[in-house]
Design an enzyme around this catalytic site. Structure first.
Site, PDB file in Angstrom:
ATOM      1  CE  LYS A   1      85.448  24.461  71.471  1.00 57.57           C
ATOM      2  NZ  LYS A   1      86.419  24.733  70.398  1.00 57.57           N
TER       3      LYS A   1
ATOM      4  CG  ASP B   1      84.879  26.711  67.790  1.00 59.97           C
ATOM      5  OD1 ASP B   1      84.587  27.774  67.218  1.00 59.97           O
ATOM      6  OD2 ASP B   1      85.717  26.626  68.717  1.00 59.97           O
ATOM      7  CG  LEU B   2      84.624  24.366  61.430  1.00 67.93           C
ATOM      8  CD1 LEU B   2      84.199  23.732  60.110  1.00 67.93           C
ATOM      9  CD2 LEU B   2      86.009  23.860  61.830  1.00 67.93           C
ATOM     10  CE  LYS B   3      86.652  30.781  67.489  1.00 69.30           C
ATOM     11  NZ  LYS B   3      87.022  29.385  67.786  1.00 69.30           N
TER      12      LYS B   3
ATOM     13  CG  HIS C   1      85.507  36.719  58.933  1.00 72.96           C
ATOM     14  ND1 HIS C   1      86.341  37.438  59.773  1.00 72.96           N
ATOM     15  CD2 HIS C   1      84.860  37.635  58.202  1.00 72.96           C
ATOM     16  CE1 HIS C   1      86.191  38.727  59.528  1.00 72.96           C
ATOM     17  NE2 HIS C   1      85.292  38.869  58.578  1.00 72.96           N
ATOM     18  CG  ASP C   2      85.398  33.827  52.393  1.00 73.52           C
ATOM     19  OD1 ASP C   2      85.364  34.784  51.587  1.00 73.52           O
ATOM     20  OD2 ASP C   2      86.162  32.858  52.264  1.00 73.52           O
ATOM     21  CB  ILE C   3      82.392  37.157  50.064  1.00 77.35           C
ATOM     22  CG1 ILE C   3      82.606  35.840  49.322  1.00 77.35           C
ATOM     23  CG2 ILE C   3      83.582  38.089  49.896  1.00 77.35           C
ATOM     24  CD1 ILE C   3      82.633  36.010  47.806  1.00 77.35           C
ATOM     25  N   PRO C   4      79.653  36.863  51.752  1.00 75.16           N
ATOM     26  CG  PRO C   4      78.101  38.574  52.069  1.00 75.16           C
ATOM     27  CD  PRO C   4      79.494  38.315  51.584  1.00 75.16           C
TER      28      PRO C   4
ATOM     29  CB  THR D   1      82.386  32.124  50.292  1.00 77.56           C
ATOM     30  OG1 THR D   1      82.693  32.638  48.999  1.00 77.56           O
ATOM     31  CG2 THR D   1      83.331  31.014  50.648  1.00 77.56           C
TER      32      THR D   1
ATOM     33  CB  THR E   1      89.470  35.398  74.713  1.00 74.34           C
ATOM     34  OG1 THR E   1      89.703  34.175  74.029  1.00 74.34           O
ATOM     35  CG2 THR E   1      88.068  35.387  75.274  1.00 74.34           C
TER      36      THR E   1
ATOM     37  NE  ARG F   1      91.762  25.979  82.478  1.00 73.46           N
ATOM     38  CZ  ARG F   1      91.320  26.087  81.226  1.00 73.46           C
ATOM     39  NH1 ARG F   1      90.031  25.964  80.969  1.00 73.46           N
ATOM     40  NH2 ARG F   1      92.153  26.308  80.235  1.00 73.46           N
TER      41      ARG F   1
ATOM     42  N   GLY G   1      87.550  22.429  78.015  1.00 73.81           N
ATOM     43  CA  GLY G   1      88.547  21.616  77.321  1.00 73.81           C
ATOM     44  C   GLY G   1      89.475  20.941  78.293  1.00 73.81           C
ATOM     45  NE  ARG G   2      93.836  24.158  77.483  1.00 73.87           N
ATOM     46  CZ  ARG G   2      94.383  25.340  77.237  1.00 73.87           C
ATOM     47  NH1 ARG G   2      95.692  25.452  77.099  1.00 73.87           N
ATOM     48  NH2 ARG G   2      93.628  26.417  77.133  1.00 73.87           N
TER      49      ARG G   2
HETATM   50  O1  C5P Z   1      91.167  23.933  77.266  1.00 79.74           O
HETATM   51  P1  C5P Z   1      90.180  25.071  77.406  1.00 79.74           P
HETATM   52  O2  C5P Z   1      89.039  24.771  78.365  1.00 79.74           O
HETATM   53  O3  C5P Z   1      90.847  26.386  77.650  1.00 79.74           O
HETATM   54  O4  C5P Z   1      89.500  25.112  75.959  1.00 79.74           O
HETATM   55  C1  C5P Z   1      88.552  26.060  75.612  1.00 79.74           C
HETATM   56  C2  C5P Z   1      88.055  25.794  74.235  1.00 79.74           C
HETATM   57  O5  C5P Z   1      87.231  26.892  73.860  1.00 79.74           O
HETATM   58  C3  C5P Z   1      89.132  25.683  73.159  1.00 79.74           C
HETATM   59  O6  C5P Z   1      88.665  24.755  72.174  1.00 79.74           O
HETATM   60  C4  C5P Z   1      89.211  27.078  72.585  1.00 79.74           C
HETATM   61  O7  C5P Z   1      89.595  27.094  71.234  1.00 79.74           O
HETATM   62  C5  C5P Z   1      87.758  27.536  72.716  1.00 79.74           C
HETATM   63  N1  C5P Z   1      87.571  28.986  72.782  1.00 79.74           N
HETATM   64  C6  C5P Z   1      88.155  29.786  73.763  1.00 79.74           C
HETATM   65  N2  C5P Z   1      87.929  31.136  73.777  1.00 79.74           N
HETATM   66  C7  C5P Z   1      87.153  31.698  72.854  1.00 79.74           C
HETATM   67  C8  C5P Z   1      86.551  30.913  71.862  1.00 79.74           C
HETATM   68  C9  C5P Z   1      86.792  29.541  71.858  1.00 79.74           C
HETATM   69  O8  C5P Z   1      88.846  29.283  74.634  1.00 79.74           O
HETATM   70  N3  C5P Z   1      86.916  32.986  72.900  1.00 79.74           N
END
Ligand code: C5P
Length: 237
Positions: free
Chosen positions: A33, A60-62, A64-67, A69, A121, A183, A212-213
């Site tokens: 991602k 993952d750029l999410k 959100h703008d006018i249709p 665009t 979230t 996790r 991610g982490r």
């Molecule tokens: O490091 P971690 O596992 O928390 O990373 C989760 C990834 O998912 C990040 O890139 C975060 O921006 C993305 N994300 C999220 N919650 C969302 C949408 C995306 O944690 N609701």
């Protein structure tokens, strides 16, 4: 192609950091991602690099703008050859339909899958009421936005593992549920308020997990990836 991939969130600052992280994974069939931080810094170069390594990509750029665009933006993103992209469902039906049209127009081969963010979230019930002036509960809006996304032709939503059973019931299990906040039981939660393990996600019926982490900050990222992937795949060792 993996049906239920574990997607590694490459939350790094630049291409060099990504390359050094990915070195031990050479030859693996990865799904990764790329988020705003990395894409805004490196642009299409990062996508070209990841594609040259044969990886599947969730950009993952999410949007959100006018249709119009969003349609043009999606057309450009599809031409990069990414596999999965997203929009905010709050942009409404016309915007989501326009996003799909843009993806169809720009796709090289198969159209990238399109999923929606329902509520971030970081949003809570108090914020909905007092800042956004939405009187429904968070979970009511999540269900309603997911239904709207499905009716607009989208392939799924980003959501928490806790929302998956409810969404599978309302939208059916073919509607993708892509779940971050993953996790291992022994990991730090970092800034995620609610976390789930890969096994929790599997039991709940998630389509894909985003990690991610837990992997990127591990002492041995490849080992940690294999451990989490085995748990997600239901492999017992
Ligand atoms: O490091 P971690 O596992 O928390 O990373 C989760 C990834 O998912 C990040 O890139 C975060 O921006 C993305 N994300 C999220 N919650 C969302 C949408 C995306 O944690 N609701």
């Amino acid at each position: 192609m993996q049906k239920h991939p574990l997607i590694i969130a490459l939350d790094f600052n630049n291409l060099q950091e990504v390359q050094s992280f990915l070195r031990p994974f050479k030859g693996k069939d990865l799904y990764v991602k790329v988020g705003m931080e990395l894409f805004y810094k490196e642009g299409p170069t990062i996508i070209h690099y990841l594609k040259s390594e044969g990886y599947q990509i969730f950009l993952d750029l999410k949007l959100h703008d006018i249709p119009n665009t969003v349609k043009k933006g999606m057309q450009s993103l599809a031409s990069l050859g990414v596999d999965l992209v997203n929009v905010h469902a709050a942009g409404g039906r016309t915007m989501m339909e326009a996003a799909l049209e843009g993806l169809e127009a720009g796709a090289i081969g198969k159209r990238p899958k399109l999923i929606a963010v329902t509520q971030l979230t970081s949003t809570n019930d108090e914020m909905l009421r007092n800042e956004l002036l939405i009187q429904h509960s968070l979970s009511e809006t999540v269900i309603s936005y997911a239904r709207l996304s499905q009716d607009s032709g989208l392939d799924g939503v980003v959501c928490s593992v806790l929302e998956v059973p409810m969404l599978n019931e309302v939208c059916g299990s073919n509607f993708l549920t892509v779940t971050p906040g993953i996790r291992l039981a022994s990991d730090a939660k970092d800034d995620q308020a609610r976390v789930a393990t890969p096994a929790d996600a599997k039991n709940a019926g998630s389509s894909m997990i985003v990690v991610g982490r837990s992997i990127t900050k591990a002492e041995n990222p490849l080992e940690k990836y294999e451990l989490m992937k085995n748990e997600w795949d239901g492999v017992t060792v």
